[in-house]
Design an enzyme around this catalytic site. Sequence first.
Site, short mmCIF file in Angstrom:
data_model
loop_
_atom_site.label_atom_id
_atom_site.label_comp_id
_atom_site.label_asym_id
_atom_site.label_seq_id
_atom_site.Cartn_x
_atom_site.Cartn_y
_atom_site.Cartn_z
N GLY A 114 1.22 -1.41 4.37
CA GLY A 114 1.53 -0.06 3.93
C GLY A 114 2.41 0.71 4.89
N HIS A 115 1.81 1.21 5.96
CA HIS A 115 2.48 2.20 6.81
C HIS A 115 3.84 1.72 7.30
CE1 HIS A 115 3.20 4.59 10.48
NE2 HIS A 115 2.78 5.56 9.69
N ARG B 79 -9.08 8.21 -0.90
CA ARG B 79 -10.00 8.64 0.17
C ARG B 79 -10.86 9.79 -0.28
NH1 ARG B 79 -9.88 7.38 5.41
NH2 ARG B 79 -8.46 5.71 5.97
N HIS C 197 -5.40 3.74 -1.69
CA HIS C 197 -6.71 4.04 -1.12
C HIS C 197 -7.07 5.47 -1.50
CE1 HIS C 197 -9.40 4.05 2.76
NE2 HIS C 197 -10.04 4.45 1.68
N GLU D 263 -8.45 0.64 -3.27
CA GLU D 263 -9.30 0.60 -2.07
C GLU D 263 -10.20 1.81 -2.10
OE1 GLU D 263 -7.59 0.89 1.86
OE2 GLU D 263 -6.27 -0.75 1.30
N ARG E 20 4.04 18.44 2.09
CA ARG E 20 4.78 19.60 1.61
C ARG E 20 4.06 20.34 0.49
NH1 ARG E 20 10.01 21.94 0.92
NH2 ARG E 20 10.34 21.29 3.06
N GLU F 291 -10.75 -9.38 2.53
CA GLU F 291 -9.51 -9.01 3.21
C GLU F 291 -9.85 -8.92 4.69
OE1 GLU F 291 -7.10 -5.90 1.56
OE2 GLU F 291 -6.22 -5.44 3.51
N ASP G 297 0.04 4.46 -0.16
CA ASP G 297 -0.62 5.71 0.23
C ASP G 297 0.33 6.70 0.91
OD1 ASP G 297 -3.01 4.73 -0.64
OD2 ASP G 297 -3.75 4.20 1.35
N HIS G 298 1.18 6.16 1.79
CA HIS G 298 1.97 7.08 2.61
C HIS G 298 3.18 7.68 1.89
CE1 HIS G 298 -0.83 6.71 5.71
NE2 HIS G 298 -0.71 5.40 5.75
N THR H 143 -7.06 6.36 10.05
CA THR H 143 -6.90 5.26 9.11
C THR H 143 -8.17 4.41 9.19
OG1 THR H 143 -5.48 3.39 8.48
CG2 THR H 143 -5.69 3.84 10.84
N THR H 144 -8.30 3.41 8.30
CA THR H 144 -9.52 2.61 8.27
C THR H 144 -9.69 1.89 9.61
OG1 THR H 144 -8.97 2.28 5.96
CG2 THR H 144 -10.83 1.03 6.82
N ASN I 227 0.86 -1.18 0.00
CA ASN I 227 0.00 0.00 0.00
C ASN I 227 0.91 1.24 0.00
OD1 ASN I 227 -1.37 2.27 1.04
ND2 ASN I 227 -3.01 0.97 1.79
N HIS J 37 -3.62 -4.62 7.61
CA HIS J 37 -3.78 -3.48 8.52
C HIS J 37 -2.91 -3.66 9.76
CE1 HIS J 37 -5.91 0.31 9.08
NE2 HIS J 37 -5.52 0.15 10.32
N GLY J 38 -2.01 -2.73 9.93
CA GLY J 38 -1.16 -2.73 11.11
C GLY J 38 -0.06 -3.78 11.11
N ARG K 70 -6.64 12.84 1.05
CA ARG K 70 -5.56 13.31 1.91
C ARG K 70 -4.19 12.79 1.49
NH1 ARG K 70 -7.09 9.77 7.18
NH2 ARG K 70 -9.08 10.67 6.70
N HIS K 71 -4.16 11.68 0.72
CA HIS K 71 -2.84 11.22 0.25
C HIS K 71 -2.87 10.97 -1.26
CE1 HIS K 71 -4.85 7.52 1.44
NE2 HIS K 71 -4.54 7.64 2.72
N1 PXP Z 1 -5.70 -3.07 3.86
C1 PXP Z 1 -6.69 -2.15 3.97
C2 PXP Z 1 -8.05 -2.53 3.50
C3 PXP Z 1 -6.42 -0.87 4.51
O1 PXP Z 1 -7.43 0.03 4.61
C4 PXP Z 1 -5.11 -0.54 4.89
C5 PXP Z 1 -4.81 0.83 5.38
O2 PXP Z 1 -5.10 1.77 4.39
C6 PXP Z 1 -4.12 -1.53 4.72
C7 PXP Z 1 -4.45 -2.78 4.24
C8 PXP Z 1 -2.68 -1.25 5.09
O3 PXP Z 1 -2.61 -1.02 6.45
P1 PXP Z 1 -1.25 -0.49 7.06
O4 PXP Z 1 -0.95 0.83 6.42
O5 PXP Z 1 -1.53 -0.39 8.51
O6 PXP Z 1 -0.19 -1.51 6.73
#
Ligand code: PXP
Length: 244
Positions: A218-219, A52, A50, A77, A18, A157, A9-10, A107-108, A7, A196-197, A56-57
């Site tokens: 992702g993060h 959104r 994602h 997403e 910036r 998922e 996004d970040h 976050t979600t 992911n 997630h996480g 935001r990203h």
């Molecule tokens: N899967 C889904 C459906 C999510 O919404 C997210 C966060 O956007 C992730 C995976 C990735 O989560 P993380 O950034 O915590 O790794």
Amino acid sequence: MIRLGVNIDHIASLRQARYRGTPTAAVPEPDPLTAARLCLEAGAHSLTVHLREDRRHIQDADVVKIADRFRARLNLEMAATPAMVELALKIRPAEVCLVPENRAEVTTEGGLDAVGQEKALQPVVQKLRAAGIRVSLFIDPDPQQVAAAALLAPVIELHTGSFADASEKERPPQLLRLEKASHQAHGLKLQVNAGHGLRLSNLPALLALPHLHTLNIGHSLVCHALTVGLGQSVRDFLRAIEKK
Ligand code: PXP
């Protein structure tokens, strides 16, 4: 083999911190398209972005560019809103993962309510599937949610947030919930993704789950890239300064 979906996004979060308000084409860095290419070159199996509601990203232009280059590997997403569905039908990513979205959340936060929203989700899933898009539902590891999801889509998922946030002591029951959900989903012929996480530190425990197809991370993966890459970045800038 379990697949890795990244992911990105970040990468865009850093750019927006910036350059918010500047057209993405005019902004040099960091570029989500470059990040997408680097992830795939390093062996990632798919990419997630994602889009959104508050943008935001990741921006629409990012998704279009990434889809143009890597459509077959792209998992979009999004919330199941008419505007997002319209966009997805234009962009035609290989996959769409439907997620709940609450503007105030960082976050979600939780999974989609496939039980309560079955009627609303059905036409959305049908439209996307009719366009050849593989649809996934992001749900909590709850038996009723898994059963409802199986009536709607071929992929789920599993939300691993509660597992990821759990203390050592609380982790085994969270893993058990995920394990049961995964078994149930596999029995219902669903493809089981999870995310997630997830971090390098909690992955070993999660890998005990059966039937995992793709982990979307992702993060923490982006944070790790900064940590392992920061030294090289400093050396590159020092070399540039020393050239004077
Ligand atoms: N899967 C889904 C459906 C999510 O919404 C997210 C966060 O956007 C992730 C995976 C990735 O989560 P993380 O950034 O915590 O790794």
